[in-house]
Design a protein around this motif. Structure first.
Motif, short mmCIF file in Angstrom:
data_model
loop_
_atom_site.label_atom_id
_atom_site.label_comp_id
_atom_site.label_asym_id
_atom_site.label_seq_id
_atom_site.Cartn_x
_atom_site.Cartn_y
_atom_site.Cartn_z
N THR A 132 2.39 -1.37 0.33
CA THR A 132 2.03 -2.80 0.38
C THR A 132 0.75 -3.10 -0.39
OG1 THR A 132 0.84 -2.45 2.46
CG2 THR A 132 3.17 -3.13 2.60
N HIS A 133 0.11 -2.10 -1.00
CA HIS A 133 -1.09 -2.36 -1.79
C HIS A 133 -0.70 -3.13 -3.05
CE1 HIS A 133 -2.36 1.22 0.54
NE2 HIS A 133 -3.47 0.52 0.64
N PRO A 134 -1.40 -4.23 -3.34
CA PRO A 134 -1.05 -5.05 -4.51
C PRO A 134 -1.03 -4.26 -5.81
CG PRO A 134 -2.75 -6.13 -3.20
CD PRO A 134 -2.53 -4.79 -2.61
N GLU A 135 -1.95 -3.30 -5.96
CA GLU A 135 -2.00 -2.54 -7.22
C GLU A 135 -0.81 -1.59 -7.39
OE1 GLU A 135 -4.76 -0.33 -4.31
OE2 GLU A 135 -4.23 -2.39 -4.71
#
Length: 142
Positions: A132-135
């Motif tokens: 779920t980390h945007p990067e």
């Protein structure tokens, strides 16, 4: 696995992960039954290799102690398994089988309900949404 091979796997698994005060062992988690089911679906080459390695363990025990591994005393079993643990699996086939059984036993135990309780975790199955980390999200194709 046949009866003797399954019994051999159970004995080895119990030596790898014995029951201790407050901790379940391989017998409590059904590790031998898991390994039996795993082998039923494994590649035939791996099945034959592991069965051959179990047979070599029995041959080694017969040569040194004139009895099958499962009929040997706990001290004899321990001595043989410690020797296999120290042996080079590239040159000693029975050591290769012991290494495979050690990996399978640990996996079977710690993915079982008993192993999860011991670790204080619960692994529940369900959908996996990914990171779920945007990067780490992939750009959507246009």
């Amino acid at each position: 696995l046949g009866t003797v091979a399954l019994e051999t796997v159970a004995v080895i698994a119990d030596h790898i992960l014995p029951r201790t005060e407050g901790s379940p062992g391989a017998a409590d988690s059904g590790a031998a039954a898991f390994i039996d089911r795993f082998l039923a679906d494994a590649e035939p080459a791996f099945q034959q290799e592991l069965l051959g390695d179990l047979a070599r363990l029995d041959q080694l025990c017969l040569k040194r102690h004139e009895q099958l591994f499962v009929r040997a005393s706990p001290a004899v079993r321990e001595e043989l398994l410690r020797a296999l643990d120290r042996a080079d699996p590239r040159t000693e086939a029975a050591a290769r089988g012991f290494r495979s059984l050690r990996i399978l036993t640990v996996f079977a135990h710690y993915t079982s309900e008993a192993g999860q309780r011991e670790l204080g975790v619960t692994m529940e199955s369900g959908p996996y949404a990914g990171c779920t980390h945007p990067e780490h999200k992939r750009a959507k194709p246009e």
